[in-house]
Structure formats: C-alpha cells, structure tokens
Design a protein around this motif. Structure first.
Motif, PDB file in Angstrom:
ATOM      1  N   ASN A 113      -5.024  -5.218  -7.072  1.00  0.00           N
ATOM      2  CA  ASN A 113      -5.046  -5.344  -5.359  1.00  0.00           C
ATOM      3  C   ASN A 113      -4.421  -4.456  -4.704  1.00  0.00           C
ATOM      4  O   ASN A 113      -5.300  -3.721  -3.835  1.00  0.00           O
ATOM      5  CB  ASN A 113      -5.781  -6.882  -4.936  1.00  0.00           C
ATOM      6  CG  ASN A 113      -6.411  -7.383  -4.458  1.00  0.00           C
ATOM      7  OD1 ASN A 113      -7.315  -6.771  -3.909  1.00  0.00           O
ATOM      8  ND2 ASN A 113      -5.921  -7.832  -2.335  1.00  0.00           N
ATOM      9  N   ALA A 114      -3.821  -4.337  -4.481  1.00  0.00           N
ATOM     10  CA  ALA A 114      -1.737  -3.780  -4.187  1.00  0.00           C
ATOM     11  C   ALA A 114      -2.097  -2.283  -4.296  1.00  0.00           C
ATOM     12  O   ALA A 114      -2.451  -1.171  -3.238  1.00  0.00           O
ATOM     13  CB  ALA A 114      -1.067  -3.996  -4.408  1.00  0.00           C
ATOM     14  N   VAL A 115      -2.790  -2.175  -5.811  1.00  0.00           N
ATOM     15  CA  VAL A 115      -3.184   0.098  -6.146  1.00  0.00           C
ATOM     16  C   VAL A 115      -4.304  -0.316  -6.038  1.00  0.00           C
ATOM     17  O   VAL A 115      -4.876   1.138  -4.706  1.00  0.00           O
ATOM     18  CB  VAL A 115      -3.042  -0.681  -7.332  1.00  0.00           C
ATOM     19  CG1 VAL A 115      -3.733   1.192  -8.567  1.00  0.00           C
ATOM     20  CG2 VAL A 115      -1.894  -0.699  -7.773  1.00  0.00           C
ATOM     21  N   ARG A 116      -5.653  -0.849  -5.285  1.00  0.00           N
ATOM     22  CA  ARG A 116      -6.409  -0.082  -4.659  1.00  0.00           C
ATOM     23  C   ARG A 116      -6.784  -0.191  -3.754  1.00  0.00           C
ATOM     24  O   ARG A 116      -7.456   1.108  -3.642  1.00  0.00           O
ATOM     25  CB  ARG A 116      -8.365  -1.451  -5.337  1.00  0.00           C
ATOM     26  CG  ARG A 116      -8.269  -1.561  -6.892  1.00  0.00           C
ATOM     27  CD  ARG A 116      -9.104  -2.393  -7.023  1.00  0.00           C
ATOM     28  NE  ARG A 116      -9.681  -2.987  -8.216  1.00  0.00           N
ATOM     29  CZ  ARG A 116     -10.059  -1.909  -9.237  1.00  0.00           C
ATOM     30  NH1 ARG A 116     -10.968  -1.485  -9.024  1.00  0.00           N
ATOM     31  NH2 ARG A 116     -10.713  -2.340 -10.263  1.00  0.00           N
ATOM     32  N   TYR A 117      -5.850  -0.815  -2.615  1.00  0.00           N
ATOM     33  CA  TYR A 117      -6.193  -0.361  -1.231  1.00  0.00           C
ATOM     34  C   TYR A 117      -5.150   0.253  -1.257  1.00  0.00           C
ATOM     35  O   TYR A 117      -5.012   0.733   0.148  1.00  0.00           O
ATOM     36  CB  TYR A 117      -6.325  -2.037  -0.563  1.00  0.00           C
ATOM     37  CG  TYR A 117      -7.655  -2.850  -0.928  1.00  0.00           C
ATOM     38  CD1 TYR A 117      -9.064  -2.193  -0.087  1.00  0.00           C
ATOM     39  CD2 TYR A 117      -7.740  -4.114  -1.933  1.00  0.00           C
ATOM     40  CE1 TYR A 117     -10.338  -2.854  -0.574  1.00  0.00           C
ATOM     41  CE2 TYR A 117      -9.220  -3.922  -1.804  1.00  0.00           C
ATOM     42  CZ  TYR A 117     -10.043  -3.701  -1.905  1.00  0.00           C
ATOM     43  OH  TYR A 117     -11.083  -4.246  -1.801  1.00  0.00           O
ATOM     44  N   SER A 118      -4.546   1.557  -1.546  1.00  0.00           N
ATOM     45  CA  SER A 118      -3.308   1.913  -0.445  1.00  0.00           C
ATOM     46  C   SER A 118      -4.124   3.421  -1.372  1.00  0.00           C
ATOM     47  O   SER A 118      -5.090   3.571  -1.687  1.00  0.00           O
ATOM     48  CB  SER A 118      -2.637   1.945  -2.392  1.00  0.00           C
ATOM     49  OG  SER A 118      -1.624   0.725  -2.447  1.00  0.00           O
ATOM     50  N   HIS A 119      -3.259   3.961  -0.728  1.00  0.00           N
ATOM     51  CA  HIS A 119      -3.614   5.455  -0.525  1.00  0.00           C
ATOM     52  C   HIS A 119      -3.028   6.385  -1.748  1.00  0.00           C
ATOM     53  O   HIS A 119      -2.258   5.576  -2.093  1.00  0.00           O
ATOM     54  CB  HIS A 119      -2.830   6.191   0.644  1.00  0.00           C
ATOM     55  CG  HIS A 119      -3.470   5.620   2.406  1.00  0.00           C
ATOM     56  ND1 HIS A 119      -5.082   5.562   2.429  1.00  0.00           N
ATOM     57  CD2 HIS A 119      -2.708   4.650   2.988  1.00  0.00           C
ATOM     58  CE1 HIS A 119      -4.910   4.980   3.478  1.00  0.00           C
ATOM     59  NE2 HIS A 119      -3.752   4.312   3.970  1.00  0.00           N
ATOM     60  N   ALA A 120      -3.953   7.577  -2.406  1.00  0.00           N
ATOM     61  CA  ALA A 120      -3.423   8.235  -3.212  1.00  0.00           C
ATOM     62  C   ALA A 120      -2.348   8.688  -2.895  1.00  0.00           C
ATOM     63  O   ALA A 120      -1.712   9.143  -1.529  1.00  0.00           O
ATOM     64  CB  ALA A 120      -4.405   9.513  -2.899  1.00  0.00           C
ATOM     65  N   HIS A 121      -0.788   8.902  -4.034  1.00  0.00           N
ATOM     66  CA  HIS A 121       0.694   9.326  -3.980  1.00  0.00           C
ATOM     67  C   HIS A 121       0.948   8.292  -3.193  1.00  0.00           C
ATOM     68  O   HIS A 121       2.136   8.944  -2.680  1.00  0.00           O
ATOM     69  CB  HIS A 121      -0.029  10.479  -3.369  1.00  0.00           C
ATOM     70  CG  HIS A 121      -0.179  11.515  -4.070  1.00  0.00           C
ATOM     71  ND1 HIS A 121      -0.103  11.967  -5.495  1.00  0.00           N
ATOM     72  CD2 HIS A 121      -1.577  11.960  -3.466  1.00  0.00           C
ATOM     73  CE1 HIS A 121      -0.964  13.383  -5.282  1.00  0.00           C
ATOM     74  NE2 HIS A 121      -1.497  13.232  -5.190  1.00  0.00           N
ATOM     75  N   GLY A 122       0.804   6.501  -2.777  1.00  0.00           N
ATOM     76  CA  GLY A 122       0.995   5.694  -2.139  1.00  0.00           C
ATOM     77  C   GLY A 122       2.265   5.266  -3.113  1.00  0.00           C
ATOM     78  O   GLY A 122       2.580   5.554  -4.570  1.00  0.00           O
ATOM     79  N   ARG A 123       2.873   4.406  -1.860  1.00  0.00           N
ATOM     80  CA  ARG A 123       3.863   3.345  -3.147  1.00  0.00           C
ATOM     81  C   ARG A 123       4.316   2.231  -3.513  1.00  0.00           C
ATOM     82  O   ARG A 123       3.012   1.324  -2.018  1.00  0.00           O
ATOM     83  CB  ARG A 123       4.789   3.922  -2.782  1.00  0.00           C
ATOM     84  CG  ARG A 123       6.118   3.225  -3.575  1.00  0.00           C
ATOM     85  CD  ARG A 123       7.952   3.116  -3.083  1.00  0.00           C
ATOM     86  NE  ARG A 123       8.207   4.487  -2.932  1.00  0.00           N
ATOM     87  CZ  ARG A 123       8.625   5.259  -4.458  1.00  0.00           C
ATOM     88  NH1 ARG A 123       9.204   4.000  -4.593  1.00  0.00           N
ATOM     89  NH2 ARG A 123       9.127   6.312  -3.899  1.00  0.00           N
TER      90      ARG A 123
END
Length: 546
Positions: free
Chosen positions: A429-439
C-alpha cells in the motif's frame, strides 16, 4: 418430660386399679367367708332344732310302743340313725366353725357347743341301747313307772337335763346365727362403701391427671399446630419457641431445624433460579448477538457477491475486449499481438489481485480466517515481505528503508504466513501510493509493557489522505479522492484485510497522515502486536536502504 410424667401417672393409675382389684378380691373373699360363716351358723342352729324334733319323734315312738299302740322297730332305727347323722354333721360343722373362728367370746361358745354335742352323742348311744330293750308294759305295771324310767333315759345324762341343754344350744346357735348375719351385713356394707370410695378416688385421680395434662399439653400443642400451619403457608423464617426439655420441645426443635433446612434449600433454589435466569438472559443475548452476526454475515455475503460481480466485471470485460479487438480483422504484425497479450497479462494480473483481495475479505467477513497459532519470529515474515515489496518498488524506483531485525528478539504467537501477508499489504500500500523515486521508511521498536509489544511504523512520502477521509480508510472498497486520482485501479480492500489480520493476532492498526496540514507529505501506518513474555529486543538499529 411429658412421657415420663405420663408414664408415672399411668403406672399410678394402674397401681390404683390393681389395688382396687386386690381389694375387690379381698372383699369378695371376706363376703364369701361371712356368707359361709352365716350358713354354718344357720346349719348348726338347724341341726340342733332338727335333733330336738327327732328326739321328740323318738319319744312319741317309745310311748306308742309302751302302750302297745304301734311302734315299728324300723322307725325307731331310722330315728336313731337320723339323730346320729345329725350329730355327726353337727360335729363337722363345729369343726368348720372353729376353723373359721366362730368361737364367740373367749372361745366359750365353741366349748359349750362341743360339750353339748359330746353329751348328746353319749345320750343317743345310751338311748339306742336302752330302746332296743324296750317292750310293751304289762297291764299289771303302772304306766307311770314305765314313763318315768324312759324319761330318765331321754332327758338326763351325766346328771344334766338334756331338754335344757338342747334349748340352750338352740338359743346359743340362734344368737350365733344372728351375730354372723349382722357381721355379714356389716361386711357387705363396708365393701359397698369401700367400692364407692375406691371408684371415687380413681375417678378423681383420673380427672386430676386429665386436667393436668390437658393444661400442660394445650400450650405446646397449640404452638406446634400454629407453627405447622405457618410453615405450610410458606413462611419458612417462622420458628416455634419451645425451649423446654420435654418431647414437644424436641419436636419443636426438629421442626425448626427442618424449617431452617427448607429455608436454606429455598434460598439455594432461588439463587439457582436467578443464576439460571441470568444464564438464560446471557444465552438469549448471545443468541441474539449470534442472530445479528448471522444477519450481518448474510448481508456481507450478499454484498460480497455484489462486490465480486462488480469488481470482476470490468477486468473480464477489458480482457474480452482486448481479445476481440485483436482478433477482429485480418492478420496483424507480431508486435501488435505482443502488445495485446501484454495488456491482457497486465489486466489478468490486476484481476488476480482483485480475486485475492476479495477472497481474503470473504474469509474475514465469514469469520473463517484460518490462523495457525504457533511461536513466530517476526524477523522472518518481515524479511519475506521486504523482499517482495522491494520487487514492487523497483518498478517505480522507490526505495524501502528498514533496519534489520535480529533473529529471536521479537516473537509472537500467530501465523507466519498471515503475518507475512500483513507486512506485505502495508508495504504494498505504501509503495503503490508513493511518487516515483520516493522513499518508504520502516521503523520498529520494543515497548516494555506487560506483556511487551512490538510497534512497527511504515511511513511513505506519497499522496497522503485528507483529514475528512481518515475515519473511512478501513471501510471496504473505500478509496479516497487522492487515491483515485493517483491510481485509477484498485479494490479498496487492502487496509480492511490488514485490519482483520491484525485483530486476529490481538494487535491494533492505526493510520496517521500529515496531509491534514499539507498535502503531498505522505502517510504513516502504525502496527502494534503483543509479544511473548521474556522476549528481549536489541536497540533500534540505524536504517539502511533495501
């Protein structure tokens, strides 16, 4: 005690009755003795009278024989035998009179009687010998001379006048007969009054005993009857106040003990009834809750079927549309087929995720989520979830930072596969709703409580959640406005499934989003799980990129 008193009274009355019986026997014997004495006195008197009369008859026979006017010798012998028999009977009666104490004053009467009988016996014997020689007088002998001779034989013996002796004997025996009759009458009179006195005494004693026991028994019997009536009405707290040492007090104590036992039993029965009523209410409430749960489950089932039909309709329609468009028309170049198949694969992958999410939610809704309880080292499912999430994040160049968890430091009682699924849901869930090149940052720490807890925080730098939508994030199929803009596909089941998995392990799951202040600053999910006792944790390790 009443029993002892009653026994003594009954024994006393029995003794009185026995005494009365003994007195009656004594009185009867005394009366019989007086009757016998009177009869003997009468017989003796009658014997002397008969003896005098027989002697007169014998004198008449001698006179007739002397003058030659008759005189059968057989008649003479009969008269003599009669006189001897009478004398023998008088002798026997005299002995009986002596045995019965009929001796008169100082025994003179008996002595005179014996002496008279002795003289008469001698006279009868002499008279018998003389009369055998009596013959009729010759004419030449004067009648006077013969008569004087016979008179001497009849009336004189041992110089005593027999006529006077017999007359005195008759007078004496008549007086004895009168005396004995008076004694018999006096005895019967005494017996009569003795019987009346004994009957009155026994009646008075019986009446006194009856009155005494009637008064003595009235109070305890009334209290026992009243107590029994009160207990029969159900007032078991009532007690009979008889504190004596008699049988009625024993009965009262027994009835009081019985009433106390019944009261205790009634109280226990009331408590059991109340407890049973409480259990019935609890069971009824449980059945009501179960009914509500069944109704809710049925509602969820119908909603799940609707969700399945809704969620599966779009991807299956897209797959069918891609296939129909690809097959429509003539031959196409290979790259076009490849692109179509790649789109179909992507849609199928999306369909598979939706199916997995729907199945997981169905298990949660039906409360049949299978949890295998065993000791689990959280470092292993966390490492598996980090490995899979890293592959997902690599597609968008998203970095996941998490400090390594030493083995054996965090142990819980749960299901390793479900825990791995839980961690993967949070990371996905955290990866899907993160921006590209995020953390995405993962932090864990040991909370020293009783029992100890693990706190795991997953923080991303994604789109965040508006404040007005935070209370709905764990609702099924809910997707916030920013989530729909960021990613059109999605079932809205990830966080609900994670919540169900956390609750099945006895933990909690909360969500914080700094987007309340400024959009675009990401979301923080806080997971807490109870650890097994005696679980130690290493200090928090500086994170390194994964």
């Amino acid at each position: 005690m009443f029993r002892k008193q009653l026994s003594w009274v009954l024994l006393f009355l029995a003794a009185c009755i026995i005494l009365q019986g003994v007195g009656a026997v004594f009185a009867l014997r005394e009366a019989e003795r007086q009757v016998v004495r009177g009869r003997i006195a009468s017989d003796i008197h009658q014997g002397f009278v008969q003896l005098s009369a027989t002697k007169q008859h014998l004198r008449a026979w001698v006179t007739q024989h002397k003058i030659g006017a008759g005189g059968n010798p057989a008649a003479r012998e009969a008269l003599l035998d009669n006189m001897q028999t009478t004398l023998a009977e008088l002798a026997m009666l005299a002995q009986t009179a002596a045995r019965l104490g009929m001796q008169g004053t100082d025994g003179e009467e008996q002595s005179e009687r014996i002496e008279a009988l002795r003289v008469l016996e001698k006279n009868v014997k002499t008279l018998g010998d003389t009369l055998k020689q009596v013959k009729p007088l010759p004419a030449e002998i004067p009648a006077r001379l013969g008569w004087d001779t016979l008179t001497e034989v009849f009336d004189r013996t041992e110089g005593r006048d027999l006529r006077q002796l017999i007359a005195q004997s008759i007078i004496r025996e008549r007086a004895a007969m009168q005396r004995e009759r008076q004694a018999a009458d006096a005895t019967l009179d005494r017996i009569h009054w003795l019987w009346i006195g004994m009957a009155l005494s026994l009646a008075l004693l019986s009446l006194g005993a009856t009155v005494y026991f009637a008064r003595a028994l009235r109070r305890p019997i009334d209290q026992l009857v009243k107590g029994a009536h009160t207990l029969r009405q159900g007032r078991l707290a009532h007690r009979i106040h008889l504190d004596g040492r008699d049988e009625f007090s024993d009965v009262a104590r027994s009835m009081n003990a019985m009433a106390a036992a019944l009261e205790k039993h009634s109280q226990q029965e009331t408590e059991q009834r109340h407890r049973l009523e409480s259990e019935v209410r609890e069971r009824t409430s449980a059945l009501h809750e179960a009914n509500k749960s069944l109704q809710l489950t049925d509602k969820r089932r119908r909603q799940l079927l609707a969700d399945i039909s809704h969620e599966l309709r779009t991807p299956t329609t897209a797959i069918r549309g891609e296939a129909e468009i690809t097959l429509r028309g003539g031959e196409r170049p290979t790259p076009e087929y490849r692109e179509a198949l790649q789109r179909i694969v992507a849609i199928s992958r999306q369909l598979g995720c939706v199916i997995d999410d729907l199945l997981a939610m169905a298990r949660s809704d039906m409360e049949t989520l299978s949890i295998v309880q065993q000791t689990v080292d959280l470092s292993e499912p966390l490492a598996d979830a980090l490995f899979q999430a890293s592959a997902l994040g690599g597609e968008k160049n998203i970095t996941i930072d998490c400090p390594p968890m030493p083995k054996g430091t965090m142990c819980v009682m749960g299901d390793a596969q479900r825990l791995s699924q839980l961690f993967l849901l949070l990371l996905d869930n955290a990866v899907r709703y993160s921006h590209a090149h995020g953390r995405v940052t993962v932090r864990w720490q040991y909370l020293e409580q009783d029992p100890p807890w693990l706190e795991l925080k997953v923080t991303d730098q994604g789109i965040g959640i508006p404040e007005e939508e935070l209370h709905q994030v764990f609702d099924r199929h809910f997707r916030g406005s920013l989530a729909r803009l960021h990613r059109a596909s999605g079932s809205g089941l990830g966080l609900p499934i994670a919540k169900a998995l956390v609750l099945s392990h006895g933990g909690s799951l909360t969500l914080q989003s700094p987007a309340n202040e400024r959009l675009g600053t990401g979301t923080c999910v806080v997971l807490q799980l109870p650890l097994l006792p005696n679980t130690g944790a290493a200090p928090l390790i500086t994170p390194s990129p994964v």
